[in-house]
Design a protein around this motif. Structure first.
Motif, PDB file in Angstrom:
ATOM      1  N   ILE A   1      57.475 -11.798 -11.074  1.00  0.00           N
ATOM      2  CA  ILE A   1      56.587 -11.760 -12.241  1.00  0.00           C
ATOM      3  C   ILE A   1      57.330 -11.272 -13.474  1.00  0.00           C
ATOM      4  O   ILE A   1      57.129 -11.792 -14.583  1.00  0.00           O
ATOM      5  CB  ILE A   1      55.355 -10.885 -11.948  1.00  0.00           C
ATOM      6  CG1 ILE A   1      54.548 -11.478 -10.792  1.00  0.00           C
ATOM      7  CG2 ILE A   1      54.493 -10.743 -13.190  1.00  0.00           C
ATOM      8  CD1 ILE A   1      54.164 -12.941 -10.973  1.00  0.00           C
TER       9      ILE A   1
ATOM     10  N   ARG B   1      63.752 -16.916  -7.626  1.00  0.00           N
ATOM     11  CA  ARG B   1      64.477 -15.994  -8.504  1.00  0.00           C
ATOM     12  C   ARG B   1      65.775 -16.618  -8.995  1.00  0.00           C
ATOM     13  O   ARG B   1      66.145 -16.491 -10.167  1.00  0.00           O
ATOM     14  CB  ARG B   1      64.758 -14.675  -7.778  1.00  0.00           C
ATOM     15  CG  ARG B   1      63.536 -13.814  -7.533  1.00  0.00           C
ATOM     16  CD  ARG B   1      63.920 -12.391  -7.158  1.00  0.00           C
ATOM     17  NE  ARG B   1      64.744 -12.328  -5.966  1.00  0.00           N
ATOM     18  CZ  ARG B   1      64.263 -12.181  -4.737  1.00  0.00           C
ATOM     19  NH1 ARG B   1      62.956 -12.109  -4.528  1.00  0.00           N
ATOM     20  NH2 ARG B   1      65.078 -12.109  -3.698  1.00  0.00           N
TER      21      ARG B   1
ATOM     22  N   ARG C   1      60.473 -11.669 -14.125  1.00  0.00           N
ATOM     23  CA  ARG C   1      61.313 -12.773 -14.607  1.00  0.00           C
ATOM     24  C   ARG C   1      60.492 -13.750 -15.437  1.00  0.00           C
ATOM     25  O   ARG C   1      60.930 -14.221 -16.482  1.00  0.00           O
ATOM     26  CB  ARG C   1      61.979 -13.494 -13.422  1.00  0.00           C
ATOM     27  CG  ARG C   1      63.266 -12.818 -12.925  1.00  0.00           C
ATOM     28  CD  ARG C   1      63.728 -13.475 -11.645  1.00  0.00           C
ATOM     29  NE  ARG C   1      65.066 -13.062 -11.250  1.00  0.00           N
ATOM     30  CZ  ARG C   1      65.368 -11.922 -10.650  1.00  0.00           C
ATOM     31  NH1 ARG C   1      64.386 -11.051 -10.392  1.00  0.00           N
ATOM     32  NH2 ARG C   1      66.609 -11.621 -10.324  1.00  0.00           N
ATOM     33  N   LEU C   2      59.291 -14.080 -14.960  1.00  0.00           N
ATOM     34  CA  LEU C   2      58.436 -14.994 -15.704  1.00  0.00           C
ATOM     35  C   LEU C   2      58.030 -14.391 -17.045  1.00  0.00           C
ATOM     36  O   LEU C   2      58.040 -15.071 -18.073  1.00  0.00           O
ATOM     37  CB  LEU C   2      57.187 -15.341 -14.891  1.00  0.00           C
ATOM     38  CG  LEU C   2      57.374 -16.338 -13.750  1.00  0.00           C
ATOM     39  CD1 LEU C   2      56.103 -16.414 -12.913  1.00  0.00           C
ATOM     40  CD2 LEU C   2      57.729 -17.717 -14.289  1.00  0.00           C
ATOM     41  N   ARG C   3      57.686 -13.138 -17.047  1.00  0.00           N
ATOM     42  CA  ARG C   3      57.238 -12.491 -18.285  1.00  0.00           C
ATOM     43  C   ARG C   3      58.355 -12.441 -19.322  1.00  0.00           C
ATOM     44  O   ARG C   3      58.098 -12.539 -20.524  1.00  0.00           O
ATOM     45  CB  ARG C   3      56.746 -11.074 -17.978  1.00  0.00           C
ATOM     46  CG  ARG C   3      56.390 -10.302 -19.232  1.00  0.00           C
ATOM     47  CD  ARG C   3      55.616  -9.062 -18.970  1.00  0.00           C
ATOM     48  NE  ARG C   3      55.351  -8.336 -20.204  1.00  0.00           N
ATOM     49  CZ  ARG C   3      54.362  -7.480 -20.370  1.00  0.00           C
ATOM     50  NH1 ARG C   3      53.527  -7.259 -19.388  1.00  0.00           N
ATOM     51  NH2 ARG C   3      54.190  -6.851 -21.510  1.00  0.00           N
TER      52      ARG C   3
ATOM     53  N   CYS D   1      51.942 -17.323 -15.836  1.00  0.00           N
ATOM     54  CA  CYS D   1      52.545 -18.299 -16.750  1.00  0.00           C
ATOM     55  C   CYS D   1      51.828 -18.259 -18.097  1.00  0.00           C
ATOM     56  O   CYS D   1      50.685 -17.824 -18.208  1.00  0.00           O
ATOM     57  CB  CYS D   1      52.463 -19.696 -16.140  1.00  0.00           C
ATOM     58  SG  CYS D   1      53.492 -19.903 -14.660  1.00  0.00           S
ATOM     59  N   ASP D   2      52.510 -18.732 -19.125  1.00  0.00           N
ATOM     60  CA  ASP D   2      51.946 -18.688 -20.467  1.00  0.00           C
ATOM     61  C   ASP D   2      50.712 -19.567 -20.596  1.00  0.00           C
ATOM     62  O   ASP D   2      49.745 -19.206 -21.262  1.00  0.00           O
ATOM     63  CB  ASP D   2      52.989 -19.143 -21.492  1.00  0.00           C
ATOM     64  CG  ASP D   2      54.213 -18.234 -21.507  1.00  0.00           C
ATOM     65  OD1 ASP D   2      54.047 -17.018 -21.279  1.00  0.00           O
ATOM     66  OD2 ASP D   2      55.321 -18.741 -21.742  1.00  0.00           O
TER      67      ASP D   2
ATOM     68  N   THR E   1      56.312 -21.067 -20.316  1.00  0.00           N
ATOM     69  CA  THR E   1      56.053 -21.444 -18.930  1.00  0.00           C
ATOM     70  C   THR E   1      54.671 -22.092 -18.819  1.00  0.00           C
ATOM     71  O   THR E   1      53.698 -21.625 -19.411  1.00  0.00           O
ATOM     72  CB  THR E   1      56.124 -20.222 -17.998  1.00  0.00           C
ATOM     73  OG1 THR E   1      55.214 -19.206 -18.470  1.00  0.00           O
ATOM     74  CG2 THR E   1      57.527 -19.654 -17.968  1.00  0.00           C
TER      75      THR E   1
ATOM     76  N   ILE F   1      55.783 -25.127 -13.474  1.00  0.00           N
ATOM     77  CA  ILE F   1      55.692 -24.739 -12.063  1.00  0.00           C
ATOM     78  C   ILE F   1      54.500 -25.457 -11.444  1.00  0.00           C
ATOM     79  O   ILE F   1      53.382 -25.400 -11.972  1.00  0.00           O
ATOM     80  CB  ILE F   1      55.528 -23.220 -11.898  1.00  0.00           C
ATOM     81  CG1 ILE F   1      56.726 -22.473 -12.491  1.00  0.00           C
ATOM     82  CG2 ILE F   1      55.355 -22.859 -10.417  1.00  0.00           C
ATOM     83  CD1 ILE F   1      56.619 -20.955 -12.377  1.00  0.00           C
TER      84      ILE F   1
ATOM     85  N   LEU G   1      50.369 -16.136  -9.513  1.00  0.00           N
ATOM     86  CA  LEU G   1      51.539 -16.809 -10.074  1.00  0.00           C
ATOM     87  C   LEU G   1      51.135 -17.681 -11.249  1.00  0.00           C
ATOM     88  O   LEU G   1      51.784 -17.668 -12.302  1.00  0.00           O
ATOM     89  CB  LEU G   1      52.215 -17.667  -9.000  1.00  0.00           C
ATOM     90  CG  LEU G   1      53.356 -18.571  -9.463  1.00  0.00           C
ATOM     91  CD1 LEU G   1      54.537 -17.749  -9.947  1.00  0.00           C
ATOM     92  CD2 LEU G   1      53.782 -19.505  -8.334  1.00  0.00           C
TER      93      LEU G   1
ATOM     94  N   LEU H   1      61.027 -14.529 -19.455  1.00  0.00           N
ATOM     95  CA  LEU H   1      61.774 -15.776 -19.525  1.00  0.00           C
ATOM     96  C   LEU H   1      61.962 -16.203 -20.983  1.00  0.00           C
ATOM     97  O   LEU H   1      61.063 -16.040 -21.806  1.00  0.00           O
ATOM     98  CB  LEU H   1      61.041 -16.859 -18.748  1.00  0.00           C
ATOM     99  CG  LEU H   1      61.899 -17.933 -18.075  1.00  0.00           C
ATOM    100  CD1 LEU H   1      62.843 -17.332 -17.052  1.00  0.00           C
ATOM    101  CD2 LEU H   1      61.013 -18.983 -17.417  1.00  0.00           C
TER     102      LEU H   1
ATOM    103  N   LEU I   1      64.944 -19.229 -11.684  1.00  0.00           N
ATOM    104  CA  LEU I   1      64.540 -18.609 -12.947  1.00  0.00           C
ATOM    105  C   LEU I   1      65.735 -17.992 -13.670  1.00  0.00           C
ATOM    106  O   LEU I   1      65.806 -18.027 -14.906  1.00  0.00           O
ATOM    107  CB  LEU I   1      63.467 -17.555 -12.694  1.00  0.00           C
ATOM    108  CG  LEU I   1      62.123 -18.085 -12.178  1.00  0.00           C
ATOM    109  CD1 LEU I   1      61.154 -16.945 -11.930  1.00  0.00           C
ATOM    110  CD2 LEU I   1      61.516 -19.097 -13.139  1.00  0.00           C
TER     111      LEU I   1
END
Length: 265
Positions: A95, A37, A97-99, A124-125, A105, A54, A120, A101, A40
């Motif tokens: 998740i 976290r 945070r990734l979405r 990611c994209d 990713t 990642i 995970l 960002l 990110l």
């Protein structure tokens, strides 16, 4: 912050987050969550970062939740801990945070991605996996459901029939099959894996960052909109991007027949 359970490096706009518990197949525990976290959050403020990769240290990508973690560990006969609380405090923030960002990713799956590790990668994209990699959703084998966003991402990627089959059987899926099903972007021969990931990361790092993030946003929002609503949503995003410096640069470079120099602005 000094990281113990992840490795973090930034080079020429490419941030690499390596899950670093190879003796535990890079399985999740509370301290690793906290470090991820933090890393990110750094991306959101460091505009020099243009893409996030990642991957995992050692022979695996991530084996999911470490069942020896005090947050989930219990002795038979005891009341198990509240797993919903763990999801809310640890996996949901990761998740989301990734979405959200600000950069694209890329999951570089170098080995087994199981449970929350597979989840995970799917968050990611884009996912590139080596031929040695595989994906498993063993949740049902211990009486659970696919979490960490997996039950949302997987049906969107491969359809409900295949998603349910994988989730209910816990069957191992090879990287090649995952690519054929459209679950991941591509499967790459082991000896070409590192160079392919690097090439793709470099490509993404030179592209208009804001446009890539908004593309993710548009595609993930589509299923909750009617066509008419989504056309208006696209218009809103186009209005925003049409005022960006990268749009001006992209059009100028096209007209001048030169390579664009995007800055992410």
């Amino acid at each position: 912050m000094h990281y113990t359970h992840i490795q973090w490096e930034v080079d020429q706009g490419i941030a690499r987050l390596t899950l670093n518990r190879p003796d535990k197949m890079n399985s999740f525990h509370a301290d690793m969550h906290a470090e991820m976290r933090h890393a990110l959050d750094l991306i959101q403020t460091d505009t020099a970062i243009r893409v996030l990769v990642i991957t995992g240290a050692g022979r695996g990508f991530c084996a999911g939740q470490d069942l020896a973690d005090p947050e989930v560990r219990f002795t038979p006969g005891e009341t198990p801990p509240d797993l919903g609380d763990v999801v809310e405090r640890q996996y949901k923030p990761l998740i989301m945070r990734l979405r959200n960002l600000r950069v694209p990713t890329l999951a570089a799956v170098n080995g087994v991605a199981a449970g929350a590790g597979a989840s995970l990668a799917l968050a990611c994209d884009m996912v590139v996996a080596s031929h040695a990699a595989s994906f498993m959703l063993p949740f049902a084998k211990i009486g659970l459901i696919p979490d960490t966003g997996c039950s949302w991402h997987l049906p969107h990627r491969i359809g409900q029939a295949r998603a349910l089959g994988l989730a209910m059987t816990g069957q191992k899926l090879s990287a090649q099959q995952a690519a054929e099903w459209g679950m991941i972007w591509e499967a790459v021969a082991d000896d070409a894996f590192v160079s392919r990931v690097q090439t793709l990361a470099q490509q993404l790092s030179t592209m208009p960052t804001q446009a890539l993030a908004r593309t993710r946003q548009a595609m993930q929002s589509a299923s909750s909109h009617t066509l008419e609503e989504h056309l208006s949503y696209e218009g809103m995003l186009m209005r925003e991007l049409g005022q960006s410096a990268d749009y001006v640069e992209g059009v100028s470079a096209f007209l001048e027949k030169r390579t664009p120099r995007f800055t992410g602005a």
